[in-house]
Design an enzyme around this catalytic site. Structure first.
Site, PDB file in Angstrom:
ATOM      1  N   ARG A  40     -93.947  53.608   3.740  1.00 55.22           N
ATOM      2  CA  ARG A  40     -92.821  54.168   2.984  1.00 55.22           C
ATOM      3  C   ARG A  40     -92.555  55.631   3.338  1.00 55.22           C
ATOM      4  NH1 ARG A  40     -93.692  51.121  -2.844  1.00 55.22           N
ATOM      5  NH2 ARG A  40     -92.577  49.263  -2.174  1.00 55.22           N
ATOM      6  N   LYS A 201     -91.096  31.190 -10.532  1.00 59.27           N
ATOM      7  CA  LYS A 201     -90.350  30.827 -11.745  1.00 59.27           C
ATOM      8  C   LYS A 201     -88.849  30.689 -11.558  1.00 59.27           C
ATOM      9  CE  LYS A 201     -92.500  32.920 -15.596  1.00 59.27           C
ATOM     10  NZ  LYS A 201     -92.571  34.240 -16.257  1.00 59.27           N
ATOM     11  N   GLY A 353     -90.907  42.148  -1.863  1.00 63.32           N
ATOM     12  CA  GLY A 353     -91.952  41.425  -2.574  1.00 63.32           C
ATOM     13  C   GLY A 353     -92.698  40.455  -1.675  1.00 63.32           C
ATOM     14  N   GLY A 376     -87.595  44.242  -6.803  1.00 66.00           N
ATOM     15  CA  GLY A 376     -86.729  44.104  -7.976  1.00 66.00           C
ATOM     16  C   GLY A 376     -85.287  44.453  -7.664  1.00 66.00           C
TER      17      GLY A 376
HETATM   18  P1  AMP Z   1     -92.180  35.331  -7.144  1.00 67.92           P
HETATM   19  O1  AMP Z   1     -92.824  36.618  -7.504  1.00 67.92           O
HETATM   20  O2  AMP Z   1     -91.394  34.702  -8.227  1.00 67.92           O
HETATM   21  O3  AMP Z   1     -91.421  35.417  -5.834  1.00 67.92           O
HETATM   22  O4  AMP Z   1     -93.362  34.303  -6.923  1.00 67.92           O
HETATM   23  C1  AMP Z   1     -94.324  34.470  -5.933  1.00 67.92           C
HETATM   24  C2  AMP Z   1     -95.519  33.668  -6.321  1.00 67.92           C
HETATM   25  O5  AMP Z   1     -95.146  32.319  -6.463  1.00 67.92           O
HETATM   26  C3  AMP Z   1     -96.598  33.712  -5.274  1.00 67.92           C
HETATM   27  O6  AMP Z   1     -97.698  34.401  -5.808  1.00 67.92           O
HETATM   28  C4  AMP Z   1     -96.906  32.236  -5.033  1.00 67.92           C
HETATM   29  O7  AMP Z   1     -98.283  31.967  -4.978  1.00 67.92           O
HETATM   30  C5  AMP Z   1     -96.291  31.557  -6.232  1.00 67.92           C
HETATM   31  N1  AMP Z   1     -95.987  30.145  -5.942  1.00 67.92           N
HETATM   32  C6  AMP Z   1     -95.241  29.653  -4.962  1.00 67.92           C
HETATM   33  N2  AMP Z   1     -95.268  28.308  -4.965  1.00 67.92           N
HETATM   34  C7  AMP Z   1     -96.067  27.929  -5.977  1.00 67.92           C
HETATM   35  C8  AMP Z   1     -96.506  26.676  -6.495  1.00 67.92           C
HETATM   36  N3  AMP Z   1     -96.117  25.540  -5.927  1.00 67.92           N
HETATM   37  N4  AMP Z   1     -97.314  26.677  -7.550  1.00 67.92           N
HETATM   38  C9  AMP Z   1     -97.715  27.836  -8.110  1.00 67.92           C
HETATM   39  N5  AMP Z   1     -97.347  29.054  -7.671  1.00 67.92           N
HETATM   40  C10 AMP Z   1     -96.529  29.098  -6.627  1.00 67.92           C
END
Ligand code: AMP
Length: 396
Positions: A40, A201, A353, A376
């Site tokens: 950064r 999610k 991220g 974010g």
């Molecule tokens: P996000 O921060 O919403 O982009 O989510 C990223 C996280 O989603 C990572 O830490 C992944 O390990 C998790 N993830 C992706 N696929 C799955 C899955 N099938 N089951 C549980 N966690 C998941």
């Protein structure tokens, strides 16, 4: 939202004092406090050099960590000043406070071509509260404001938005790059425009899906969030991640995509596990997922389906991994997606991220058009939301 903002190139910086909001929120060793990645700081150098070489005096500022208004010695920006000085090959004068006597005296004495760094902005609670007096005190030290910390433009803080009430505000080169590439992708994308969404999610990405349904030609859903959509289609998903209160929403989105003629792709097979563990034995399931298993990664048919959907695309935006990529056994789908993007020939944009770190870790970073520096912020960008740290900059 208008992304066409005045940049440092539009500003007359000669002989001016420039308050420069940087993103020096660097990772540090928990024990020693040592900076573990200077990425950064390196990224901030082009804007700083441009300003210094064009006769400005630079008053740089940033937050580091989450001190929440408390003075925490561990989160001082002093090591950043040292590293920045090595990178620039010149002294970076460090102020021991933010808007106090030391900072003001050093800012007043600053000459064209010189740079100083203020202490961690978040040592003062008024930074995150966008306190007007705090913003004015920051602004009083300078003649112009340049915003170059994309990671915080979705926050209405004193140093990201508040100061623009008192100073003419321009984007730095980093923010300008984010705005021109991502802004163009959303406003006038080279088509077909494909969005790839993953991660844990559905609820985190609802507004992103809503916005992209209006703009994209194809939406691909993988990762943990895909199982709520599969459930909405009437498939069994075993012990996989499920947001039961989002099933109706998922069903609506599938119907809306169909009505709009947007292709909406979901996994057709998955690698599953009996428990959430790095050592779990991957079991391939076609279609739905058996009762005693949870989906951990997209399967090979899905990876091929998704890769075919991005092939020939004009623009691809990717946010969120296709599986639990932190576990080597379940990283295959995310790797396949990174490779498909790298080989697509499209304008490829990876949100910050996890997907950004996956692409970097897997060695595809140099084949991606743009990896956003803001997690974010890039999500809120994809949601089509007004970003306070962008809205406050002068329009072209
Ligand atoms: P996000 O921060 O919403 O982009 O989510 C990223 C996280 O989603 C990572 O830490 C992944 O390990 C998790 N993830 C992706 N696929 C799955 C899955 N099938 N089951 C549980 N966690 C998941």
């Amino acid at each position: 939202m208008n992304y066409n903002k005045k940049t440092v190139y539009d500003a007359d910086v000669k002989g001016k004092k420039v308050l420069l909001r940087c993103d020096f929120n660097v990772p540090q060793d928990k024990e020693t406090g040592e900076i573990t990645s200077s990425k950064r700081i390196i990224a901030a150098v082009p804007t700083i050099k441009y300003l210094l070489e064009n006769g400005a005096a630079v008053i740089a500022c940033s937050h580091l960590g989450k001190p929440k208004g408390e003075w925490k010695t561990k989160l001082t920006l002093a090591p950043v000043a040292k590293r920045l000085s090595e990178l620039l090959g010149q002294e970076v004068i460090f102020a021991s406070d933010i808007i106090g006597e030391d900072a003001r005296a050093k800012a007043a004495a600053l000459k064209p071509g010189q740079i100083m760094l203020l202490e961690n902005l978040r040592f003062d609670i008024r930074e995150e509260k966008n306190g007007e007096d705090f913003a004015k005190a920051l602004a009083d030290m300078a003649d112009l404001f340049v915003s170059d910390a994309f990671g915080t433009v979705h926050r209405a803080h004193a140093s990201t938005a508040g100061v623009a009430a008192f100073l003419p505000a321009y984007s730095g080169l980093l923010v300008d790059k984010e705005l021109s590439i991502m802004g163009k992708a959303l406003d006038d994308p080279k088509r077909p425009f494909v969005a790839v969404l993953g991660g844990a999610k559905v609820s985190d990405k609802i507004n992103v899906i809503n916005n992209l349904l209006e703009k994209a030609d194809t939406i691909i859903i993988g990762g943990g969030m895909a199982y709520t959509f599969m459930k909405a289609q009437g498939l069994e998903i075993g012990k996989s991640l499920l947001e039961a209160d989002r099933i109706d929403y998922a069903r609506d989105m599938i119907a809306k995509a169909a009505a709009k003629g947007v292709k909406f792709l979901l996994p057709v097979d998955n690698y599953c596990a009996a428990e959430f563990s790095a050592d779990a034995e991957p079991v391939l399931a076609e279609g739905g997922i058996p009762e005693n298993l949870m989906g951990m990664d997209i399967g090979p048919k899905t990876a091929a389906l998704f890769a075919a959907a991005v092939k020939g695309a004009g623009t691809i935006v990717w946010n969120g991994p296709m599986g639990v990529f932190e576990f080597e056994r379940f990283a295959g789908g995310t790797k396949a997606m990174a490779k498909a993007l790298a080989e697509s020939g499209a304008v490829t944009i990876v949100g910050g991220g996890d997907s950004a770190s996956a692409v970097e870790k897997l060695g595809f970073a140099d084949k991606i058009t743009h990896i956003s520096t803001g997690g974010g912020a890039s999500l809120e960008f994809l949601e089509g939301r007004e970003l306070p740290g962008v809205a406050c900059l002068q329009d072209k």
